[in-house]
Motif scaffolding. Structure first.
Motif: not given
Length: 314
Positions: A259-269, A297-308
C-alpha cells in the motif's frame, strides 16, 4: 548483532526482521545493576522453539552483559550493508540460546570498540563530534548515536545505516485512513526511535525536515537537544510481519509495504522503495549527555527545499 552461519560456507548472514520474522518475538530491556552490580540486557523470547529439543526446558530469558569484558572474547570480522567492522563473538552459551530459537546456526556478536562507516554522501551529518560522557546510560547513548573516528569521519554501531529514526503520528494516520482503509497499523511496525505527534505539521512534512530541536527550556537553563535529519528511510518487507506470530501477516496487516508503494516511492535515489520516516544523528555540537523525554517540545529548525536522495551503495 545476530548472524546466521550457513552450513558449509561459513559466510555470515545478518539476522534481521525482513529475512527472519521470528525477530518480532524477542524483547529486550536494559536492567541497571541486576547481575553482580553490572548492567545487563534482558532478552525474552515470546514464542515456542521451532523444533523438539531438550533446550525447551531452558528459560526463555537470556541475560547479556551491557559492556562485556573484551579480553575473553574472540574477534570476528563482520559486514553489515557493505560497512565492515571488527567485532567480538559473545560465546557458545549465547550462540546456543539463539540457535535453539531460530532453528539455524546463529552467533551473537558485540561490536565493542569496532566502528562502522556511514557510507554514501547524503546520510553523513555535517558534524559528528565525539561526546565526552560518563556513566553507563550516557556512554551507551553516545555509543548508539554514533560519533567521529580518528580520521574525522562519522561512524555508527550495528544500526542499519544511521543511529536514529524519526517518524510522525500524522503520517501514520494518513497510512491508516487513506492507504489501509482504516486498518489500525501500529507505529512499532516502523521501528522508530523518536515519534513526533505531528501537531502543526501535515502528513509527510518530515520528508523535508533537516534539523530538529527537542526539549523544554526551564528556569534551570535546560537546553534543547539538536538532531540532524539527513536521509529517508526506504522500507522493506519487514513492515508485513505479524508481531504476534513472528510470521508474515495476513490481510491488511500483511499489505502495508504494498500500500505504501502506491504513492510513497518519493526518494529519487531508491525509486522502487517507499519512504516512511527519516534517519537522524545527534548533532556533533553536543559534547555532553542529552536527555529526551516523552512529552518534550519538538521544533523543526531547518528544512530542505528538495527531497533527499538515497545513495548508500547497496
Amino acid at each position: 548483532m545476530l548472524y546466521e552461519v550457513p552450513t558449509g560456507t561459513g559466510e555470515l548472514k545478518k539476522i534481521q526482521l525482513d529475512t527472519h520474522p521470528l525477530c518480532a518475538l524477542f524483547e529486550q530491556q536494559i536492567v541497571p545493576g541486576s547481575q553482580d552490580g553490572e548492567e545487563v540486557i534482558d532478552v525474552r523470547f515470546r514464542g515456542s522453539l521451532p523444533h523438539d529439543t531438550e533446550a525447551g526446558k531452558d528459560s526463555q530469558l537470556l541475560k547479556v552483559p551491557l559492556t562485556p569484558d573484551l579480553s575473553f572474547l574472540e574477534r570476528i570480522e563482520t559486514n553489515l550493508h557493505g560497512s565492515p567492522a571488527s567485532a567480538y563473538r559473545m560465546g557458545d552459551s549465547y550462540d546456543a540460546w539463539f540457535t535453539q530459537r531460530f532453528g539455524v546456526p546463529t552467533i551473537l556478536v558485540y561490536l565493542g570498540d569496532g566502528r562502522r562507516a556511514v557510507l554514501g554522501k547524503t546520510l553523513v551529518p555535517k558534524s559528528a563530534q565525539e561526546p565526552q560522557q560518563k556513566g553507563w546510560i550516557t556512554s551507551w547513548t553516545s555509543y548508539i548515536t554514533g560519533s567521529q573516528g580518528s580520521d574525522g569521519a562519522p561512524w555508527i554501531s550495528f544500526s542499519d545505516v544511521a543511529p536514529l529514526m524519526v517518524t510522525s503520528e500524522s503520517s501514520l494516520q494518513d497510512v491508516r485512513e487513506r492507504l489501509l482503509n482504516g486498518f489500525p497499523v501500529e507505529m512499532y511496525k516502523f521501528r522508530p526511535n523518536i515519534v513526533v505527534d505531528g501537531q502543526g505539521e501535515d502528513a509527510w512534512a518530515e520528508d523535508f525536515w533537516a534539523e530538529l530541536q527537542i526539549g523544554n527550556e526551564d528556569g534551570d537553563g535546560v537546553q534543547k537537544s539538536t538532531f540532524q535529519v539527513t536521509g529517508n528511510c526506504v522500507r522493506c518487507v519487514s513492515l508485513n510481519v505479524d508481531y504476534k506470530t513472528g510470521r508474515p501477516a495476513d490481510g491488511e496487516d500483511g499489505s502495508v509495504l504494498k500500500r505504501l508503494m502506491k504513492d510513497r516511492r518519493v526518494d529519487p535515489g531508491s525509486k522502487w522503495s517507499p519512504v516512511f520516516g527519516r534517519y537522524a544523528f545527534l548533532d556533533g555540537r553536543h559534547t555532553g549527555g542529552v536527555t529526551v523525554s516523552v512529552g518534550d517540545d519538538v521544533e523543526v529548525t531547518r528544512r530542505n527545499t528538495e527531497r533527499s536522495a538515497w545513495d548508500w551503495p547497496l
